[in-house]
Design a protein around this motif. Structure first.
Motif, mmCIF file in Angstrom:
data_model
loop_
_atom_site.group_PDB
_atom_site.id
_atom_site.type_symbol
_atom_site.label_atom_id
_atom_site.label_comp_id
_atom_site.label_asym_id
_atom_site.label_seq_id
_atom_site.Cartn_x
_atom_site.Cartn_y
_atom_site.Cartn_z
ATOM 1 N N SER A 17 33.135 -13.245 12.195
ATOM 2 C CA SER A 17 34.486 -12.906 11.760
ATOM 3 C C SER A 17 35.525 -13.671 12.584
ATOM 4 N N ALA A 18 35.335 -13.723 13.891
ATOM 5 C CA ALA A 18 36.268 -14.455 14.754
ATOM 6 C C ALA A 18 36.268 -15.945 14.429
ATOM 7 N N VAL A 19 35.093 -16.491 14.154
ATOM 8 C CA VAL A 19 35.002 -17.911 13.781
ATOM 9 C C VAL A 19 35.708 -18.161 12.450
ATOM 10 N N TYR A 21 38.149 -16.384 11.046
ATOM 11 C CA TYR A 21 39.605 -16.265 11.227
ATOM 12 C C TYR A 21 40.164 -17.486 11.956
ATOM 13 N N SER A 22 39.419 -18.003 12.928
ATOM 14 C CA SER A 22 39.861 -19.206 13.635
ATOM 15 C C SER A 22 39.928 -20.401 12.696
ATOM 16 N N LEU A 23 38.913 -20.554 11.849
ATOM 17 C CA LEU A 23 38.930 -21.642 10.868
ATOM 18 C C LEU A 23 40.101 -21.503 9.905
ATOM 19 N N ILE A 25 43.018 -20.007 10.488
ATOM 20 C CA ILE A 25 44.259 -20.321 11.198
ATOM 21 C C ILE A 25 44.385 -21.826 11.428
ATOM 22 N N LEU A 26 43.303 -22.460 11.867
ATOM 23 C CA LEU A 26 43.349 -23.908 12.079
ATOM 24 C C LEU A 26 43.575 -24.659 10.775
ATOM 25 N N TYR A 30 46.727 -27.171 10.416
ATOM 26 C CA TYR A 30 46.501 -28.612 10.428
ATOM 27 C C TYR A 30 46.261 -29.260 9.066
ATOM 28 N N ALA A 55 35.866 -13.805 6.235
ATOM 29 C CA ALA A 55 36.350 -13.199 7.471
ATOM 30 C C ALA A 55 36.531 -11.693 7.308
#
Length: 76
Positions: A17-19, A21-23, A25-26, A30, A55
């Motif tokens: 889930s953290a991965v 959400y990070s993807l 956001i990134l 970008y 996520a």
């Protein structure tokens, strides 16, 4: 009465889930929206929608310790 299941067994769901959400956001920061707007289906932003669904699925499955509830809540 619910079965006692240790939450430590479900730590990989929290990490996924953290991965995810990070993807997400990134990707939002970008990647320009015009690059993904027509990917897959027209005007669907499919990659962001898929990552957002995954996520939420992993997070809700960890919270409720039940993948069925996580699946249902990720659609809401």
């Amino acid at each position: 009465m619910l079965q006692d299941r240790p939450r430590s067994r479900y730590i990989p769901l929290l990490i996924l889930s953290a991965v995810a959400y990070s993807l997400l956001i990134l990707g939002i920061i970008y990647i320009p929206p015009s690059a993904v707007v027509n990917f897959g289906l027209p005007n669907s932003y499919a990659p962001f929608t898929f990552i957002f669904f995954c996520a939420h699925f992993f997070l809700f499955s960890y919270i409720f310790l039940n993948s069925t509830r996580g699946y249902i809540l990720s659609f809401l």
